[in-house]
Structures are given as structure tokens and as C-alpha cells.
Design a protein around this motif. Structure first.
Motif, short mmCIF file in Angstrom:
data_model
loop_
_atom_site.label_atom_id
_atom_site.label_comp_id
_atom_site.label_asym_id
_atom_site.label_seq_id
_atom_site.Cartn_x
_atom_site.Cartn_y
_atom_site.Cartn_z
N LEU A 169 22.44 45.56 58.16
CA LEU A 169 21.21 44.89 57.74
C LEU A 169 21.50 43.90 56.61
CD1 LEU A 169 17.96 44.90 57.61
CD2 LEU A 169 18.33 46.34 55.62
N GLY A 170 21.10 42.67 56.81
CA GLY A 170 21.22 41.66 55.75
C GLY A 170 22.65 41.23 55.43
N TYR A 194 15.73 44.10 61.51
CA TYR A 194 15.44 44.99 60.39
C TYR A 194 16.34 46.24 60.33
CZ TYR A 194 12.84 47.73 63.83
OH TYR A 194 12.50 48.47 64.92
N ARG A 195 17.38 46.27 61.16
CA ARG A 195 18.36 47.35 61.05
C ARG A 195 19.73 46.76 61.36
NH1 ARG A 195 19.53 50.38 66.71
NH2 ARG A 195 18.46 48.91 68.08
N PHE A 234 15.52 45.32 51.12
CA PHE A 234 16.84 45.84 51.54
C PHE A 234 17.67 44.72 52.16
CE2 PHE A 234 15.08 50.42 52.39
CZ PHE A 234 15.08 50.67 51.03
N PHE A 235 17.01 43.92 52.99
CA PHE A 235 17.69 42.82 53.67
C PHE A 235 18.31 41.87 52.64
CE2 PHE A 235 18.17 38.77 55.75
CZ PHE A 235 18.34 39.01 57.10
N LEU A 236 17.52 41.55 51.61
CA LEU A 236 17.98 40.59 50.60
C LEU A 236 18.77 41.25 49.48
CD1 LEU A 236 14.78 38.35 50.45
CD2 LEU A 236 16.97 37.82 51.54
N ARG A 237 18.95 42.57 49.59
CA ARG A 237 19.72 43.34 48.60
C ARG A 237 19.11 43.26 47.20
NH1 ARG A 237 24.66 43.96 51.84
NH2 ARG A 237 23.66 43.99 53.87
N GLN A 297 7.00 35.76 54.77
CA GLN A 297 8.26 35.46 54.09
C GLN A 297 8.58 33.97 54.10
OE1 GLN A 297 10.83 36.78 57.99
NE2 GLN A 297 11.07 38.04 56.20
N ASP A 298 7.96 33.20 55.03
CA ASP A 298 8.25 31.76 55.06
C ASP A 298 7.61 31.01 53.90
OD1 ASP A 298 5.73 32.39 56.32
OD2 ASP A 298 5.61 30.30 56.94
N ASN A 312 5.70 41.72 55.89
CA ASN A 312 6.68 40.79 55.32
C ASN A 312 7.07 39.67 56.27
OD1 ASN A 312 8.10 42.80 56.93
ND2 ASN A 312 9.99 41.95 56.10
N ARG A 313 7.21 40.01 57.55
CA ARG A 313 7.72 39.03 58.50
C ARG A 313 6.74 37.87 58.70
NH1 ARG A 313 7.90 42.84 63.80
NH2 ARG A 313 9.19 44.04 62.37
N GLN A 366 19.15 51.38 59.09
CA GLN A 366 18.80 50.31 58.17
C GLN A 366 19.43 50.55 56.79
OE1 GLN A 366 14.55 50.22 56.53
NE2 GLN A 366 14.62 48.34 57.71
N GLN A 389 11.94 46.70 53.96
CA GLN A 389 13.00 46.02 54.73
C GLN A 389 13.33 44.65 54.16
OE1 GLN A 389 11.29 44.18 58.61
NE2 GLN A 389 10.41 46.21 58.49
N GLU A 390 12.33 43.95 53.63
CA GLU A 390 12.60 42.63 53.05
C GLU A 390 13.57 42.75 51.88
OE1 GLU A 390 10.99 39.88 54.29
OE2 GLU A 390 11.59 38.36 52.82
N LYS A 416 14.30 32.65 58.25
CA LYS A 416 14.52 31.87 57.03
C LYS A 416 15.85 32.21 56.35
CE LYS A 416 12.26 31.38 52.53
NZ LYS A 416 11.12 31.83 51.73
N TYR A 431 11.23 51.84 55.80
CA TYR A 431 10.98 50.63 56.61
C TYR A 431 10.15 49.62 55.81
CZ TYR A 431 9.18 48.04 60.76
OH TYR A 431 8.84 47.09 61.68
N PHE A 436 12.75 37.08 59.71
CA PHE A 436 13.94 36.81 58.90
C PHE A 436 14.68 35.50 59.23
CE2 PHE A 436 13.95 41.63 58.75
CZ PHE A 436 13.56 41.72 57.44
#
Lengths: 130, 329
Positions: A82-83, A33-34, B18-21, B302-303, B298-299, B46, B15-16, A4, B12, A2
Motif C-alpha cells: 500500500l502506498g 487501498y491494500r 496509511f497510503f501517504l505514510r 482527495q482531488d 477520502n476517494r 493494508q 487508508q488515505e 492523484k 480501513y 488515489f
């Protein structure tokens, strides 16, 4: 992981209070990730154009709650989700000059199951927003 | 031989998004239902804002979502933040209390299998087990690479399980223990980040030959390796290749499987993990739990490109469905 997404584009701006520019701020995400309790966020270090912001003059804000960066270790009842984009504000009278700045964010997270600190570094050229 | 294995998804995997909504829990559950992965695993830290304070409204929405899509809450992944306070570890009693808190929330969410993170001390699970048993849930130690059933850390857990003989304790192996080939998504990323091709080849070849990876970090250092190259060598010591028959050693205590994967190929296989042999072993052992998809690629990508976890999980389930169908009469 993450890295980036750590430095949020368009969030570097000067802070103006009562007509005076008192500092600058940046939106930052946590490379994890959490969500994590703030007491485990050991450091969120901002370096702009090669100058590291003093931790004592740095404020960390999540969902409307602000804490001195140096006091996060005591915050056991709030989290960085998260995020979630946290705002890191640095006291810096006069603020930053207009234009593009070399911004580096170095985070140290205390992840209980990891033998080494979590977090990581992110670096980007970021333009100061109005 | 027929089987009693169900298919599920760990959130899980998303996660990508969720992270970026770009996806919500409801969106993820809808995807799971669409691909027939009806058992849902959640990582509350998470997915639930405000954790550990979880509102009745959130819990109601969760159950409504399950009902709407015909999915079932199954597993709950807990962490144990032993280093929560600067300068001291949680005491034993505080650690047990943390697990009990998670048991309480698992009951509210209707999830009966709790993923005990591998770092959980055996004594903590021992002293939390009666509470879990009373609540009707299980505390399942994740057996995650580089651990295995003969590792001293896991043997301590086995001693506790033997002594206590509680239905509330067991295992949840992670299929990341069975990485036969070095994930190319990881080696390709290292190349993009400037690792020298000959160093990447050395790491990948040593791993793929199932050679001695323990000296790799030092070797790469002697070759003048930078952080990216040394990081890749470190990854080679974190993936492990074990014969999938290892799963049979504790199959009677295995109540859930975290079906880790890094890359589903266009051919419909996982690049690194031999799912065909793993599914055969699980069926042979009579495993009657869930294969819960855990996408972790994803990790590594993602770049360079947008991550499409939905596509990866969909492909993963097409494969699982195909492999399980071979055992259906």
C-alpha cells in the motif's frame, strides 16, 4: 481512487550506467487501498510525450527487488505494498531531454472480486530531475 | 430498551493516511482509544508489510499497542485472490487453504471475527468452517451493496449455514446497503471533473427518488455522456437503499457491523445513511456486536482537499455515542 498520487513528483530521471544514459525511470504508486501480489499486477504502462514504453524493455522494482515487467505474472511471493513507490525503469538509450514531459501511467490490476480490471490512468506534466 | 452494542474502528478508515505514510497503525489505534472506539478491525493486507509473512515482532508490537491504549483486537478483513495466477482460478482446495491461512493469522493477532469478502463462495466457507470453529474464530460474510439477504449469491450461503449450523459462520452487514441519499461527495467530484450539471442532477435525482437506476448508464450514454458521467451513473447502481429493517432478517447470525460512511456533516449526521434508524433497528433486534466505523469518503475528496480521516471518524463516533445513549438507562 488515489489517481492523484500515482505519479510521484520529482522521480522522473534519466538512468546513467557506466557514463552512458541508457534509459529513464519514474516512481509510481498503485491506486488501491491494500497491497497486491505482483502476479496480479497485469500492466504498468508508461507513456511519455505520446510514446508508449515497450513492455519488453521495462523493469519494475519494489523494495529492492527488480523484475521484468513482462514477468510479473509469475511473481507469487512478493507484493506491491500500500502506498509503496515502485520504480519503473525503461530502456531508452539517450534518455529523455531536459525539461517538462507529458507522462501517463496506465495500470491494470487483476482484482479477484471485481468484474472489470482495477487500476486506472494518471497523467501529469513532470519535469525531468537531475 | 438497553443495548449491548460496542463501538470500534476499522483501520480501513485511515487508508488515505496509511497510503501517504502520514499515520501508522499505532497512531490510528491511539485515535480510536481517544474517542472510545475500543474494538479494532484490521485489514492485514493494508497494514502489515510483507503479508502473508508476518513476523513475531510485528505481532508483539500489535499486542503491545493494544495493551498500551486499552483497545481490543476484534476483526480481520480477508480477501480471496481467486485470480492470483494468470489464466486460471484458484482451485476449491486452494481457496480453502487461503482462508485457513487467514484464520491462522487472525489467531495470532487475537482477532476473532473474520470478514469474508462477499465474493467468497459458500462452499469455501463451508469447508473452512470446521477449522475456524476449532480455532475459536468466526467467518462472517460481508453483506455489501448491491447484495442483500434474498440475493441468490447470499441465499447459497444461507443454505450452507442452515445445513452446517456452525457457530463459526455468520454475517457482517455493511451499512453501505442503506444509502438513502446519493453521497454528495461523489456527485460534487463528478462536477469538478467536468460532468454536466444536468446529467449529475439526473443521476442524483433518480437515486434520491429511489427510482429505477438500472437504466441510468444507458440513458447517460444516450445523452452523450463521457467516462465521468457514465462512471457516476454506474455508482448509482452500486449504492443501494434498503429499509434498515432488513437487518432484522438475519440478526441472529449478525456478529459484527461494518459502519460504512462517506461524509459526516457539520450537523453531526451522516449525509447519506440514516444512522438514527439503523441504530434503533440494531437495538430492537438485540444485536450484541460492534459498530465498526469504515470511512470511505477520502476517494471522493482527495482531488481537492487534504483528507482528514481522523476528524471524520471522530465525528462519526460522536454521532454513534449520541445515538446509542438514547438506549441507555
Amino acid at each position: 481512487m488515489f489517481e492523484k498520487y500515482v505519479i510521484v513528483p520529482g522521480t522522473l530521471r534519466n538512468v546513467v550506467e557506466s557514463g552512458r544514459t541508457t534509459g529513464f525511470e519514474l516512481g509510481v504508486r498503485m491506486p488501491y487501498y491494500r497491497g497486491l501480489g505482483l502476479s496480479m499486477v497485469e500492466d504498468v504502462a508508461l507513456t511519455v510525450d505520446g510514446v508508449r514504453a515497450a513492455p519488453e524493455g521495462t523493469t519494475f522494482t519494489v523494495h529492492g527487488n527488480s523484475y521484468p515487467l513482462t514477468g510479473l505474472g509469475e511473481v507469487v511471493d512478493d507484493r506491491w505494498e500500500l502506498g509503496e513507490v515502485a520504480t519503473v525503469r525503461v530502456d531508452h538509450p539517450g534518455g529523455l531531454a531536459p525539461g517538462v514531459h507529458d507522462v501517463e501511467v496506465s495500470q491494470r490490476l487483476r482484482i479477484s472480486y471485481m468484474p472489470v480490471p482495477g487500476g486506472g490512468r494518471a497523467r501529469a506534466a513532470v519535469e525531468l530531475s537531475a | 430498551m438497553s443495548h449491548r452494542i460496542t463501538r470500534g474502528v476499522s483501520l480501513y478508515s485511515f487508508q488515505e493516511e496509511f497510503f501517504l505514510r502520514t499515520m501508522t497503525v499505532r497512531d490510528a489505534v491511539a485515535v480510536a482509544a481517544k474517542i472510545g472506539a475500543l474494538d479494532i478491525e484490521i485489514i492485514p493486507e493494508q497494514s502489515i508489510p510483507g503479508f502473508p509473512r508476518v513476523s513475531d515482532e510485528w505481532v508483539r508490537d500489535w499486542h503491545d499497542t493494544m495493551a498500551e491504549f486499552g483497545t481490543r483486537p476484534l476483526a480481520y478483513d480477508f480477501f480471496l485472490d481467486t485470480l492470483r495466477h494468470p489464466g486460471r482460478r484458484l482451485t476449491h482446495d486452494e481457496q480453502v487453504a487461503s482462508v485457513r491461512r487467514d484464520v491462522d493469522l487472525a489467531v495470532r493477532l487475537g482477532t476473532t471475527k473474520l470478514r469474508a469478502i462477499i465474493s467468497t463462495p459458500a462452499e469455501v466457507l463451508r469447508d473452512a468452517a470446521p477449522y475456524a470453529e476449532e480455532a475459536g474464530v468466526q467467518l462472517l460474510l460481508e453483506v455489501h451493496a448491491p447484495f442483500h439477504y434474498a440475493h441468490p449469491w447470499v441465499l447459497r450461503h444461507l443454505e450452507v449455514m442452515d445445513a452446517l449450523d456452525s457457530p463459526a459462520l455468520g454475517f457482517m452487514p455493511d451499512l453501505g446497503c442503506f444509502v438513502e441519499r446519493f453521497p454528495r461527495v461523489a456527485s460534487e467530484r463528478a462536477l469538478r471533473e467536468g460532468a454536466r450539471p444536468e446529467v449529475v442532477d439526473l443521476v442524483v435525482k433518480t437515486y434520491d427518488d429511489h427510482g429505477d437506476v438500472h437504466g441510468l448508464m444507458d440513458t447517460v450514454n444516450y445523452l452523450g455522456g463521457g467516462p465521468v458521467e457514465i462512471g457516476l451513473a454506474r455508482q448509482a447502481t452500486h449504492y443501494t437503499w434498503r429499509d434498515p429493517r432488513m437487518l432484522l432478517e438475519q440478526i441472529h447470525r449478525t456478529h459484527h457491523v461494518q459502519a460504512k460512511f462517506y461524509e459526516m456533516t457539520d450537523e453531526g449526521t451522516e449525509y447519506s445513511i440514516p444512522y438514527d434508524r439503523i441504530v434503533d433497528v440494531l437495538v430492537e433486534g438485540g444485536f450484541s456486536g460492534c459498530l465498526s466505523s469504515e470511512y470511505e469518503g477520502n476517494r471522493h475528496i482527495q482531488d481537492v482537499h487534504p483528507v482528514d480521516s481522523v476528524d471524520q471518524v471522530t465525528r462519526h463516533h460522536a454521532m454513534l455515542e449520541r445515538l446509542l445513549a438514547r438506549h441507555e438507562n
